[in-house]
Design a protein around this motif. Structure first.
Motif, PDB file in Angstrom:
ATOM      1  N   PRO A 160      17.353  67.853  17.247  1.00  0.00           N
ATOM      2  CA  PRO A 160      17.852  68.340  15.976  1.00  0.00           C
ATOM      3  C   PRO A 160      18.110  69.841  15.927  1.00  0.00           C
ATOM      4  O   PRO A 160      18.844  70.309  15.092  1.00  0.00           O
ATOM      5  N   ARG A 161      17.480  70.576  16.793  1.00  0.00           N
ATOM      6  CA  ARG A 161      17.502  72.018  16.566  1.00  0.00           C
ATOM      7  C   ARG A 161      18.412  72.718  17.545  1.00  0.00           C
ATOM      8  O   ARG A 161      18.193  73.880  17.854  1.00  0.00           O
ATOM      9  N   LYS A 162      19.338  72.037  18.070  1.00  0.00           N
ATOM     10  CA  LYS A 162      20.144  72.747  19.045  1.00  0.00           C
ATOM     11  C   LYS A 162      21.134  73.594  18.334  1.00  0.00           C
ATOM     12  O   LYS A 162      21.918  73.173  17.509  1.00  0.00           O
ATOM     13  N   ARG A 163      21.039  74.828  18.677  1.00  0.00           N
ATOM     14  CA  ARG A 163      21.649  75.867  17.878  1.00  0.00           C
ATOM     15  C   ARG A 163      23.051  76.150  18.315  1.00  0.00           C
ATOM     16  O   ARG A 163      23.721  75.419  18.974  1.00  0.00           O
ATOM     17  N   ASP A 164      23.422  77.202  17.946  1.00  0.00           N
ATOM     18  CA  ASP A 164      24.588  77.940  18.361  1.00  0.00           C
ATOM     19  C   ASP A 164      25.940  77.293  18.235  1.00  0.00           C
ATOM     20  O   ASP A 164      26.171  76.138  18.446  1.00  0.00           O
ATOM     21  N   ILE A 211      20.927  74.968   7.290  1.00  0.00           N
ATOM     22  CA  ILE A 211      19.504  75.300   7.304  1.00  0.00           C
ATOM     23  C   ILE A 211      18.777  74.503   8.382  1.00  0.00           C
ATOM     24  O   ILE A 211      17.841  74.988   9.009  1.00  0.00           O
ATOM     25  N   THR A 232      20.093  73.128  11.254  1.00  0.00           N
ATOM     26  CA  THR A 232      20.528  73.280  12.642  1.00  0.00           C
ATOM     27  C   THR A 232      21.017  74.685  12.930  1.00  0.00           C
ATOM     28  O   THR A 232      21.778  74.910  13.854  1.00  0.00           O
ATOM     29  N   GLY A 233      20.575  75.635  12.117  1.00  0.00           N
ATOM     30  CA  GLY A 233      21.153  76.970  12.213  1.00  0.00           C
ATOM     31  C   GLY A 233      20.688  77.752  13.419  1.00  0.00           C
ATOM     32  O   GLY A 233      19.898  77.286  14.238  1.00  0.00           O
ATOM     33  N   HIS A 234      21.211  78.943  13.503  1.00  0.00           N
ATOM     34  CA  HIS A 234      20.899  79.819  14.621  1.00  0.00           C
ATOM     35  C   HIS A 234      20.870  81.243  14.082  1.00  0.00           C
ATOM     36  O   HIS A 234      21.584  81.578  13.142  1.00  0.00           O
TER      37      HIS A 234
END
Lengths: 377, 518
Positions: A249-253, B471, B473-475
Motif C-alpha cells: 500500500p505504501r509504495k510512493r513516488d 494521504i 499512498t503519498g510521498h
C-alpha cells in the motif's frame, strides 16, 4: 512626464495613448529595469570578486615561490603580474580583474574552477589536461541527480524466475559507472547486512515492538472499531508474500525510478558474508571555520563570497575545448603539484585514507553490497 | 575596537580592512589612490559612505532617489541615481561624467544597492573595506561587527589563531558540500525530508560541525544526537556523492523510548511534522538541561534545539465583563496553521460572488491565527464566574528558525468512523517573511526604530517540505536552499530546483531563518 517608456525601453506606450497609460508603462518599465539591474549586479559581484581573488592568489603563489627559493620569507618581495602587484605582503589590483583574469581559482584548493557542467544542460567537455577544482557546476539532466548519477532500477522481486536473474546479472555487468545501485547497511542490533530499502522493515522486526506477533496484536488493537488509522496495517508485510508488490500500500513516488521491495533470500545470505558497513570512515573530520558561529543564512540578500553562478550565466567565458571526453584521474588531485600546495599536501597526508579519495573508496564499499556484481568501474 | 563606547564624535581613525590571504587590499587602483591620500581623506570618504548607506537603508527610499535635474528642479525616479562619494550631490547617469570632469570626483554610489561605481574603471568596484560595511548594513542594520559578543563566545583567544585552526583541523574537500540524498529505507521519506532540512540549517550545521555534540565522547548508546553528528560529518567532510544510509538514525529512532511518540515508531509512513517534533525533543534531551519540555509551559533551555527552533507566544485573555486581562506565555516549536476554515470560507465566497478567489496565502493564515482575536468562555477571577472573553494570541519571542506547519491532514469525525483527509489546496508563501505584525510589539513606532524592528523580524525561506499524492499512498519531497541555489531532495535523488518550482509547491512544512541574528 510624456515619455512613452522608462529606462529599459521594453514596455512602451504609443504616442497617442493617454497620460495614465504612458505613466503606467514608464513605471512598469522602470521596475523591470531595476529587477534586471539587480540580477546583473549580483552576478557581477560574484564574478568580479572571484576574479580579483584569483589574481591575488596567483600573485601570492608567485611571491611564495620567489621567497622560498631565496632567503626565508623575504619581506621585500615584489611580484607583478598582469592583474596584480604583490608588495610588502599585500596584494594590489592592477586594472579591472574582469578583463585581466580569465579563469577563477578556488580560494580553498587554488585549482581552477570548471565553468560548465560536464553533462546535461549547457554541458561542455572539460579540458583533459587541466586539473580542476572538485567543485563542479551542478548537472541539470533528466533522470540524473546533480552529480549526473542514476540509480539502478529495482531488481526483480521475490518469486522471480531464473530468467530474470540472468537478465539482471547482465545489466549489472555492463552498467555505466554513473549508475549506482542501492547499498546495504548493517543493522545496529543484529549486525546483519540489510539492503537499505529493507532496513526499516528489518529494524521493525529486529528492534522494534513490531515483530510479527506484536504488530498483529497492535493492528488488532487499532483495528477495533474501524479506527481512523490512515494506513493499512502494512507492517504485516515484514514477510511479503509473492506478488505483494501489487498490493503493497505504501509504495510512493510519482516520478522516481522504482526502488525498494524485497530481495531474494539467497541474496541476503550473500550480503551477510560480504558484511559491508555504510560508514567506512570512523575518523572524524572537523570543519572549523573562524566564524563558525556566524551565520550564513542571509543568502538571498547578503552577497556571499563563493560564486554561485549557474552554467547559463557563465556561458560567455570560454574554456579551451580540446575535444576529449576524459576527465583527469581523481587520484592526481591529492598530489602536490605546486609549491604553494605543499602545506596542504602535508595536511592531506594526515587524512584517513578513505577521505583522501573518499569518493572511490566509498563508492565501492557502498555499492558492492547492494549488487552481486562487480563494483563500479 | 567595538568594546570602546562608540561616540559619534570620537576622532577614530578608520582603517582599511585587514586582507585575508588570497584577496586584494583594495577594490581597484583608484580606490587605492584615494585612500592613500592620507588618513583624513580616508576618514572622510568612509564616513561619507556610511552616511550614504544609512540614507539608503535606514530611511525611505525617496531621499536617495531624488536628484536635482538640469533645470534645478528636484526630481524623483524609480531607477538608480548616483550619489557622489566626495560631495553631497545626487546625479543621473548622464550628469555623472560632467560632474566628474568638473570636480574630479570619481566615485559614485548606486542609490538602490549602495554599491560603488568607479568612473575611471567605468565599472562597479567591490572594495573589501567598503563592501564589508555595506554587507553589514544590509544584514544587521549596523556597521559594527559583533566583536564583543564573539569574544564572549570564544574566550579562548588561542583557539582563534589561524595556525591553531590549521594544525588541529582538516580541510574538507571542495566537493564535500552537504548535498547528498538519503536512501529511503522503506517508507522513511517522512524522516528524510526532516533530516535534509536539518542538514541545510546553518545553525544546526555550525553546532554539529564545531563539535557541539561529539559522538566520540558521548556514552549514551544508540544516541540520536550522535547519529545526527555522524550524518553531518558524512555530508560535509566526505567527497561521496552517493546517497546516505541513515542506519544509525533509524536504529536510534527504533530504540528510542520516548513515550509520547510511541505510535510514530512503526514501519509505516508517518507524518513528517511528528517526526520533526520527535527529533526536536530527542535532541533537546541529549543536548539540553535534561528537563522534559512540557507542552504549554514557558520552558527555555540553552540547548541547540531550543536556541534554533523554539519561540514563545503570549495569549492575552480579556474578560468581556470586567475588562480584566490575563497573560499566559508558552514556548512553541512551530506554528501550526489551520487551513480548513479558510478554505471553506473561500469556497463559500466563490459560490456567492462567483469568479475566482485568489489563492490562499501564508499571510492569510497568520493573520487568522495571530491578529484576529476569538471569543471563548473563561473563568474570570475578578468576576468569579464564567464570562465571555476575547482571546488574542501573539508571538512574544521569535525563534531563529521559524517552522510553520499547514494543517493539511485533518481527521473528520464522521457518524461512525474518523476518516483522515488531506487538504490539497495550494497556499502561496513568500521567500521573505516579515513577522513583525504577529508579534506583541506590533504597535511600535514608525520611522527609524520601526524599520530596525522590522529588519529584526525579517525571515528568509530556508526549506520546504512537500507531501505529494494521496494521504494513503503519498510521498514526501523537500526543497532546501544552499546559498541562493535551491535543490530538490527526493530520497536519494538530489537535483536543481528553480525558485518558481519551490514557490509553486504545495507546502506542508516551511522553515524560515531569521535574517540577522541580534
Amino acid at each position: 512626464m510624456d515619455a512613452t517608456s522608462g529606462k529599459a525601453g521594453i514596455i512602451r506606450a504609443s504616442d497617442d495613448d493617454g497620460t495614465m497609460t504612458k505613466l503606467s508603462a514608464a513605471v512598469l518599465d522602470d521596475l523591470l529595469y531595476n529587477i534586471i539591474s539587480d540580477l546583473v549586479l549580483q552576478t557581477h559581484r560574484e564574478e568580479k570578486i572571484a576574479k580579483a581573488n584569483t589574481a591575488a592568489i596567483r600573485v601570492e603563489k608567485l611571491a611564495s615561490e620567489a621567497s622560498e627559493s631565496g632567503t626565508d620569507l623575504a619581506p621585500d618581495v615584489r611580484i607583478e603580474t598582469d592583474a596584480a602587484i604583490f608588495d610588502d605582503g599585500k596584494v594590489y589590483l592592477k586594472g579591472n580583474p574582469l578583463k585581466t583574469t580569465k579563469e577563477i581559482l578556488c580560494p580553498k584548493c587554488h585549482l581552477p574552477r570548471l565553468f560548465h557542467p560536464t553533462d546535461g544542460k549547457g554541458a561542455r567537455k572539460p579540458d583533459p589536461t587541466i586539473l580542476y577544482c572538485k567543485k563542479h557546476p551542478y548537472i541539470d539532466k533528466p533522470n540524473c541527480d546533480i552529480y549526473g548519477q542514476m540509480w539502478q532500477g529495482p531488481g526483480p522481486g521475490r518469486g522471480k524466475k531464473k530468467k530474470d536473474m540472468e537478465k539482471k546479472e547482465e545489466s549489472a555487468a555492463d552498467r555505466p559507472a554513473n549508475v549506482l545501485s542501492f547499498p546495504s547497511a548493517t543493522c545496529s542490533k543484529c549486525k546483519r547486512c540489510i539492503l537499505v530499502t529493507r532496513l526499516n522493515n528489518h529494524m521493525g522486526s529486529c528492534i522494534g515492538n513490531s515483530g510479527r506477533n506484536a504488530s498483529r496484536a497492535a493492528a488488532q488493537k487499532m483495528g477495533n472499531g474501524n479506527s481512523g488509522e490512515p494506513t493499512p496495517p502494512s507492517s504485516q508485510k515484514v514477510t511479503p508474500a509473492p506478488g505483494s508488490r501489487a498490493t503493497s500500500p505504501r509504495k510512493r513516488d510519482v516520478s522516481e525510478e522504482g526502488e525498494d521491495e524485497s530481495e531474494s533470500s539467497h541474496k541476503k545470505k550473500k550480503h551477510k558474508s560480504s558484511s559491508v558497513t555504510s560508514n567506512p570512515n570512523p575518523k572524524k573530520v572537523i570543519l572549523k571555520t573562524k566564524n563558525s558561529f556566524k551565520k550564513e543564512s542571509n543568502g538571498s540578500t547578503l552577497p556571499k563570497s563563493s560564486s554561485n553562478l549557474s552554467q547559463e550565466q557563465k556561458a560567455e567565458y570560454d574554456i579551451p575545448d580540446l575535444g576529449s571526453v576524459e576527465v583527469p584521474p581523481k587520484k592526481s588531485t591529492n598530489k602536490a603539484s605546486s609549491p604553494a600546495k605543499k602545506l596542504k599536501a602535508v595536511k592531506a597526508a594526515q587524512l584517513p585514507a578513505t577521505l583522501k579519495n573518499g569518493r572511490d573508496a566509498d563508492g565501492e564499499s557502498e555499492s558492492s553490497g547492494g549488487t552481486l556484481s562487480s563494483p563500479p568501474q | 575596537m567595538a568594546a570602546r563606547p562608540a561616540t559619534p564624535a570620537s576622532p577614530k581613525n578608520v582603517k582599511v580592512k585587514e586582507p585575508a590571504p588570497g584577496s586584494p587590499l583594495f577594490g581597484c587602483e583608484h580606490v587605492q589612490r584615494l585612500f592613500n591620500q592620507g588618513q583624513e581623506i580616508m576618514n572622510h570618504s568612509i564616513g561619507h559612505y556610511k552616511m550614504i548607506l544609512r540614507g539608503i537603508f535606514d530611511s525611505t527610499p525617496v531621499v536617495p532617489q531624488t536628484f536635482t535635474n538640469s533645470q534645478g528642479q528636484p526630481t524623483t525616479c524609480l531607477t538608480s541615481t548616483n550619489l557622489c562619494l566626495q560631495c553631497p550631490t545626487n546625479l543621473t547617469d548622464e550628469e555623472r561624467l560632467k560632474h566628474g570632469n568638473k570636480t574630479s570626483h570619481r566615485f559614485y554610489i548606486d542609490s538602490r544597492s549602495g554599491s560603488l561605481y568607479c568612473q575611471v574603471c567605468d565599472d562597479i568596484v567591490w572594495d573589501p573595506t567598503l563592501e564589508e560595511l555595506r554587507v553589514r548594513k544590509i544584514g544587521t542594520g549596523s556597521f559594527s561587527g559583533r566583536k564583543r559578543k564573539h569574544d564572549e563566545l570564544f574566550p579562548d583567544a588561542m583557539k582563534e589563531d589561524p595556525r591553531y585552526i590549521a594544525t588541529n583541523t582538516t580541510l574538507a574537500s571542495c566537493r564535500a558540500n552537504g548535498l547528498r540524498g538519503i536512501y529511503n529505507a522503506g517508507a522513511t521519506c517522512y524522516q528524510n525530508v526532516v533530516l535534509q532540512s536539518f542538514l541545510h540549517n546553518p545553525l544546526l550545521r555550525n553546532f554539529y560541525l564545531s563539535d557541539g555534540h561529539q559522538s566520540s565522547e558521548c556514552g549514551v548508546s544508540y544516541c540520536l544526537s550522535c547519529a545526527i553528528d555522524d550524518m553531518f560529518q558524512d555530508f560535509y567532510a566526505l567527497e561521496n556523492t552517493n546517497g546516505y544510509t541513515a542506519a544509525n538514525i533509524l536504529s536510534g529512532f527504533w530504540i528510542s523510548e520516548n513515550k509520547a511518540f510511541e505510535n510514530l515508531v512503526t514501519t509505516r509512513e508517518q507524518d513528517a511534522h511528528e517526526f520533526f517534533q520527535f527529533l526536536a525533543e530527542e535532541l533537546h534531551e541529549r543536548n539540553g538541561d535534561g528537563k522534559k519540555p512540557e507542552s504549554g509551559s514557558e520552558h527555555t533551555c540553552n540547548c541547540v534545539m531550543h536556541q534554533t527552533f523554539y519561540g514563545k507566544m503570549q495569549t492575552d485573555t480579556t474578560c468581556q465583563n470586567c475588562s480584566g486581562t490575563t497573560h499566559a506565555v508558552q514556548s512553541f516549536l512551530d506554528l501550526s496553521l489551520g487551513l480548513e476554515s479558510l478554505v471553506q470560507k473561500r469556497k463559500k465566497a466563490v459560490k456567492e460572488k462567483g469568479g475566482n478567489a485568489p489563492p490562499l496565502t501564508l499571510i492569510d493564515c497568520l493573520d487568522e491565527e495571530y491578529i484576529k482575536s476569538d471569543k471563548c468562555d473563561y473563568r474570570c477571577h475578578k468576576c468569579d464566574s464564567i464570562q465571555q472573553a476575547r482571546r488574542l494570541t501573539s508571538i512574544k519571542r521569535l525563534p531563529n528558525v521559524l517552522s510553520i506547519q499547514f494543517k493539511r491532514f485533518e481527521y473528520k469525525q464522521g457518524r461512525h468512523d474518523r476518516a483522515a483527509s488531506k487538504i490539497d489546496d495550494p497556499v502561496s508563501f513568500p521567500l521573505q517573511l516579515n513577522m513583525l505584525p504577529y508579534t506583541h510589539r506590533v504597535r511600535a513606532k514608525e520611522g527609524r526604530e520601526g524599520r530596525e524592528l522590522e529588519r529584526s523580524c525579517t525571515y528568509d525561506l530556508l526549506s520546504v517540505v512537500v507531501h505529494v499524492g494521496e494521504i494513503e499512498t503519498g510521498h514526501y519531497v523537500s526543497y532546501c536552499r544552499v546559498g541562493d541555489q535551491w535543490f530538490r531532495f527526493n530520497d536519494h535523488n538530489v537535483r536543481l530546483a528553480t525558485v518558481s518550482e519551490v514557490l509553486g509547491a504545495k507546502a506542508y512544512l516551511l522553515f524560515y531563518i531569521i535574517r540577522s541574528l541580534a
